[in-house]
Design a protein around this motif. Sequence first.
Motif, short mmCIF file in Angstrom:
data_model
loop_
_atom_site.label_atom_id
_atom_site.label_comp_id
_atom_site.label_asym_id
_atom_site.label_seq_id
_atom_site.Cartn_x
_atom_site.Cartn_y
_atom_site.Cartn_z
N UNK B 333 0.73 -1.20 -0.24
CA UNK B 333 -0.31 -0.23 0.08
C UNK B 333 0.89 1.32 0.10
N UNK B 334 1.91 1.19 1.10
CA UNK B 334 2.48 2.10 0.83
C UNK B 334 3.46 2.71 -0.56
N UNK B 335 4.14 1.40 -0.81
CA UNK B 335 5.51 1.61 -1.86
C UNK B 335 4.30 2.04 -3.37
N UNK B 337 1.37 4.03 -2.91
CA UNK B 337 1.38 5.53 -3.58
C UNK B 337 2.75 6.25 -3.60
N UNK B 338 3.73 5.39 -3.61
CA UNK B 338 4.76 5.96 -4.64
C UNK B 338 5.82 6.69 -2.88
N UNK B 339 5.23 5.54 -2.19
CA UNK B 339 6.99 6.69 -0.64
C UNK B 339 7.01 5.14 -0.83
N UNK B 340 9.20 5.55 -1.09
CA UNK B 340 10.64 5.19 -0.96
C UNK B 340 9.84 3.70 0.04
N UNK B 343 10.86 5.56 3.04
CA UNK B 343 9.67 5.87 4.17
C UNK B 343 8.30 5.31 4.83
N UNK B 344 8.42 3.98 3.87
CA UNK B 344 7.41 2.55 3.67
C UNK B 344 8.09 2.15 5.05
N UNK B 347 7.38 4.97 8.51
CA UNK B 347 6.28 5.38 8.66
C UNK B 347 5.11 4.51 9.00
N UNK B 348 5.61 3.46 8.04
CA UNK B 348 4.32 2.16 8.28
C UNK B 348 5.22 0.87 9.21
#
Lengths: 268, 446
Positions: B333-335, B337-340, B343-344, B347-348
């Motif tokens: 899900x994080x990847x 929406x374009x999270x690196x 960040x993935x 953040x998650x």
Amino acid sequence: MDTLVDNIIAEASGKEANIKMRCRDVSVFYAEKQALNEVNLDIKPKQVTALIGPSGCGKSTFLRCLNRMNDTIDICRVTGEILLDNEDIYDPSIDVVDLRADVGMVFQKPNPFPKSIYENVAYGPRIHGLARGKAELTQIVEKSLKRAGLWEEVKDRLDEPGTGLSGGQQQRLCIARAIAVSPEVILMDEPCSALDPIATAVVEELIDELRQNYTIVIVTHSMQQAARVSQETAFFHLGNIVETGSTDEIFTNPKDPRTESYITGRIG
Amino acid sequence: MTDIAPENMGDGTTVTRLRHHSPERRARTAKRFAAERRFKYLGLSAVLLAAAFLVLLLWTVVGNALPAFTAHYVKVPLDLTTEKLTKENAADFNYRKIVRAGFGGLFPDVKKRREKRSLNKLVSSGAAIAARWEVSDNLDWVGTKAEVLLPLSDTADLYFKDLLGDLSRPESERTISDKEIAWLKELDEQGRIERTWNTIFFSNGASRESEMAGIWGAVVGSFLTLIVTLALSFPVGVAGAIYLEEFAPKNRLTDLIEVNINNLAAVPSIVFGLLGLGIFINGVDFGWFTLGGGSPRSAALTGGMVLALMTLPTMIIASRAAIKSVPPSIREAALGVGASKIQTVFHHVLPLAMPGVLTGSIIGMARALGETAPLLMIGMVAFIVDIPGSLSDPATVLPVQIYMWADFPEIGFQQKTAAATLILLGFLVLMNGLAVVLRSKFERRW
């Protein structure tokens, strides 16, 4: 010589108008095993393209090539060329993070973050710096939720966890999350397979509306769904594309006998 | 009722079917039920046996420990009018003579030197120090005559706690003489004996005298050591786990690393003590330069580093398990929406894995708190009276203190040993309880 180059450029730019993503000779290998075999497919802008085919035919693998989600699998190797607006997305100069902001994805099982509804939608715009200030961010969240047809249902409980919504609402939340980073293409991997018929109908209606603004590629197991929501269809079989064409044509007048047996339910 | 009847299938073949009420069937059912019952009783008896041992353990420890939490004091009139004592030097004045005179004054009949000496043995040899604490806390006593509560010797204390065994034995077989018993009885009749909460036990460091010995030094030492352990092993362990789980390529090398981390977790802890002694304290001499070395002996800093080495594998394994249990759909899900990748993870994945990581760390810390062997190797077994004030001060820790007290022959130390054990157990229960609370509070929310 010059005229030849001009002709090619003219031809290319002429085609670009009605081709959003152009895939040429795309092959995918999982270690030694080949999952896709030199697939060619053009995806037209602002249309819904359905990828159909029996389980294990490579349609999800192909979908995941379009925003390089396969990069996350160590043993996966992709060859061939995939152009988004005439730019090779596998070019080393392309940043995969930017690509995924342009090519969003909705997954099979609704997978909202275990955070509030607001945070779910706001996360993408925030990490991409799409909003200047809180007010603008809230605006994006509202717009995305409205476009995903979820606003009326959740506007009073944006602080509640996204995981507390029903399955269909969660999937629309995931669509809103994808929309929030203003992608050009949205990839959907069997978005309705975990939903009941009523939620499915709502999501299908939503997909039809989204077509006005986005190019959509949807993988589906359901023939009826492909027939209902898509304008273009590609039939995958054993890692090959057997047939592509307008949905009407494929469902009423398939050229390949394998396509015919699949859509009439004899194989699958 | 045909029980087992060949049935004609219509095409000439027959099959034999088991009827529900056949005696064979019933016997088999009864046998299956019996087996299930046997298994259930077997399991139940195992649990009961374990519970019985636990109760037995707690019973002995608590039973032995309880007397150590209180102590008997004697109220002694101290003559603080001497000119040598002023408010300025009250905190380092030697009160030995004043205490002797005050206590001896309660028994004016005792004149003989030998008798006087055994009388004086009834108050703790630390009574002069206790008097100094009392007077420096109450400076207005200086220049007056004050009644001061002073600790009794361990023999006298144990006499009042009735822990000296059978007193009807002949005098020569007892640790307390008839005369001493008579003096103590007299003191008790005068109302000079008081049983109070044993503050000395909770505020003092180690001592040769059991009535002056306390656990505070060991508690502080344990605390400082664990701080060092946590500060080193938590960030390194979590970072290692994140790298191995999320970033490292899956190949032979990482497989090898994984196997070796699991092996390290099973290495006897004393080996880590040897490693710490060799590297942190002595240093490895390569001729032209020395690797490590120079770390202070018996210090919380070195102990913490050794325990960090020991805890690290546990920490990495627990953190990896926690990170692995975060469902891949969250990463996708994080990847998506374009999270690196970073960040993935930050953040998650990490926030969702944190309860598991914390639980693992607390359990690792609890293990480090109870560890003795590696600390013996780096000299934390030394007899340290002062409360450590910094990471490089000589220190000891609770389990080592227990180990040392258990070695002392005096009866008084038996109770101290049990009391310190009880306190260590209390800390361990507290830490594990915290882990349970954390786990249930931040249970998976997806």
